[in-house]
Design a protein around this motif. Sequence first.
Motif, PDB file in Angstrom:
ATOM      1  N   TRP A   1       0.817  -1.210   0.000  1.00  0.00           N
ATOM      2  CA  TRP A   1       0.000   0.000   0.000  1.00  0.00           C
ATOM      3  C   TRP A   1       0.853   1.263   0.000  1.00  0.00           C
TER       4      TRP A   1
ATOM      5  N   PHE B   1       0.381   4.280  -2.581  1.00  0.00           N
ATOM      6  CA  PHE B   1       0.141   5.631  -2.064  1.00  0.00           C
ATOM      7  C   PHE B   1       1.137   6.612  -2.662  1.00  0.00           C
TER       8      PHE B   1
ATOM      9  N   LYS C   1      -7.066   5.034  -4.026  1.00  0.00           N
ATOM     10  CA  LYS C   1      -8.169   4.203  -3.555  1.00  0.00           C
ATOM     11  C   LYS C   1      -7.696   2.785  -3.247  1.00  0.00           C
TER      12      LYS C   1
ATOM     13  N   LEU D   1      -5.898   2.917   0.048  1.00  0.00           N
ATOM     14  CA  LEU D   1      -6.839   3.062   1.154  1.00  0.00           C
ATOM     15  C   LEU D   1      -7.567   1.749   1.434  1.00  0.00           C
TER      16      LEU D   1
ATOM     17  N   PRO E   1      -7.062   0.994   5.467  1.00  0.00           N
ATOM     18  CA  PRO E   1      -8.196   1.935   5.616  1.00  0.00           C
ATOM     19  C   PRO E   1      -8.078   2.907   6.778  1.00  0.00           C
TER      20      PRO E   1
ATOM     21  N   ASP F   1      -5.150   4.538   7.716  1.00  0.00           N
ATOM     22  CA  ASP F   1      -3.934   5.345   7.652  1.00  0.00           C
ATOM     23  C   ASP F   1      -4.310   6.808   7.447  1.00  0.00           C
TER      24      ASP F   1
ATOM     25  N   VAL G   1      -3.125   8.566   4.045  1.00  0.00           N
ATOM     26  CA  VAL G   1      -3.870   8.204   2.832  1.00  0.00           C
ATOM     27  C   VAL G   1      -5.261   8.830   2.858  1.00  0.00           C
ATOM     28  N   LEU G   2      -5.945   8.715   4.000  1.00  0.00           N
ATOM     29  CA  LEU G   2      -7.277   9.330   4.123  1.00  0.00           C
ATOM     30  C   LEU G   2      -7.222  10.826   3.829  1.00  0.00           C
TER      31      LEU G   2
ATOM     32  N   MET H   1     -13.568  11.476   5.164  1.00  0.00           N
ATOM     33  CA  MET H   1     -12.206  10.930   5.141  1.00  0.00           C
ATOM     34  C   MET H   1     -11.254  11.810   5.948  1.00  0.00           C
TER      35      MET H   1
END
Length: 586
Positions: A414, A418, A438, A441, A445, A447, A450-451, A471
Amino acid sequence: MNIVRSLSALAAVLLAGSCVNSNATQGLRDAMLADGRPPDARAYGDFLVARFAAMTNDPETAAEYYAAAIDTAPEKSGIAERAVFSALLAGDYDTGVRLARRANEVGSEATLVRLTLGVDAMVRGREDEAAVYLDETDYGPFNRMVARGLSAWRIADRHGADKAETYLRAGLTGDPSLDSATLYMLGLIQAADKKDAAALETFDQLWDSGARLAVGVHAHAELLAANGQKQRALDILQGFREEIGQNAALEGLRADILAGKRIRPERLSTREGAALAVYVPAAALMMQTDDDLSGVYFVLALALDPHLQVARSLWGQSLDNADRRQEAISVLSRIPDSSEFYATARGQMAWALRREGRNQEAIAIAGDALDHSPDRGLKVQLADLFRSLDQFADADRLLSEVIAEDAKVGRTDWRILFARGATREQLGMWPEAESDLKAALALQPDDASVLNYLGYSYIDRGLNLEPALEMIRRAVELDPKSGYIVDSLGWAHYRMGHYELATRFLERAVELSPGEALLNDHLGDAYWQVGRKTEARFQWQRALKLDPSDSERERIEAKMEAGPETLVLKKAETDAAPPVPLVQRP
């Protein structure tokens, strides 16, 4: 003088300073050591000059003036000890040994002095002399660990591996976290004595305990492969890669095993093993600190084994950690291109040059590193470097190569997705960027980075406003101390016309990160929209003093002239919170 206390104090003052100005040192010396001063005044003058040099991160000068004070200072032992420490910290082993001998002559019992003399006795093959200096009786915990490892190799050389094993086992505590360095030395001594079954048992015990030291894992995997257990060796190497990351030596061994090459386990000589006895605790120390204290021990390890390039690599990293970058570059440049650590060292040099503002040299060195060894870890590290230089196309190329290589072995990371998503967003490749962000994420989910990045990117484009706001709210919950993330929430409300609410969050963001130009700029915009125009101009003026990018400066100056209504608000290059670096930088 207590060596642990003195080393801690010295490390603290060294961290507090920056590189010393030689003219300032000379001026201080001239003032303190004017002709006609009595001997005590001269001694104290030398001491103060040395202290000034130490505080301003110039250990070479510190060693010189501590040494000058030894003969005249009333308290010789403590000053001699500081002189030895400073000389080794400066990377001058020969001077460190000379000063250690002088410290010994004036009665110093400092453990660093004795440890230095013990190492030098082993370098010169004087086993009986080494035994005296390495007596652990009065050593502190850390230096006792080093001395025990050195003594074990000395005993193995003089009396055999069985005696060394008995000696090491007598020092075990039963706590794996405390015993790992001792057990690694035991396994290496057993392997050197060709007791492969015993060595494998020791290394298996270490692996099962969770210990993950690259040099030990290398010896473990070598023995397994040499004794017909190639799949077990590959499993251990893969486990290290997944848990810790890539290591040049381990990746080379893995490639050799996969290529079907015959693996011959390395049988260490006494000095090679003794060097690792110093290196192993020093490497652990470096991972726990942000200073250059571990460099003292890397210098001792390299005196025993000048070919221990992994020690030189970590020494360079410790120097870079302490902002001694010119010295770091010099040390790293000594790693030859025949070493498996050459490419790693070139990557470290590139980052050191980047932090020095020598960007073109950094790019050239990075290119050389990739040409020599285009492995995954290096590509990730250098992609991060290119991103920091706004060379996003080069970063995208490297990250895409890593993602493609990962796909071939069924791996999805990920962090890489990212990074490529953020990179492609900067390149204006929004559909591709959105896809990567996406995907990252979905894998991670919770982090905050990333959000925040994906949510901010949507808000900035006027897309998916409510989900994007959620988010960013979630990102703030996960990392409420991040000024950039709190700024994103404030800016999201600003873009949605919620100016009063935006002001509250943007004020909080500036409280958290007052030195960021972008955050002060955003707060100025919010103040303007709620009618606080004098405060808005103050925030813009502040932002201009905080070294904004050229594009940011142009926008802010335009707003100072006519207010933000005259501008088409668009995202500056650094509007979104910068993603977390993909690797621990050297």
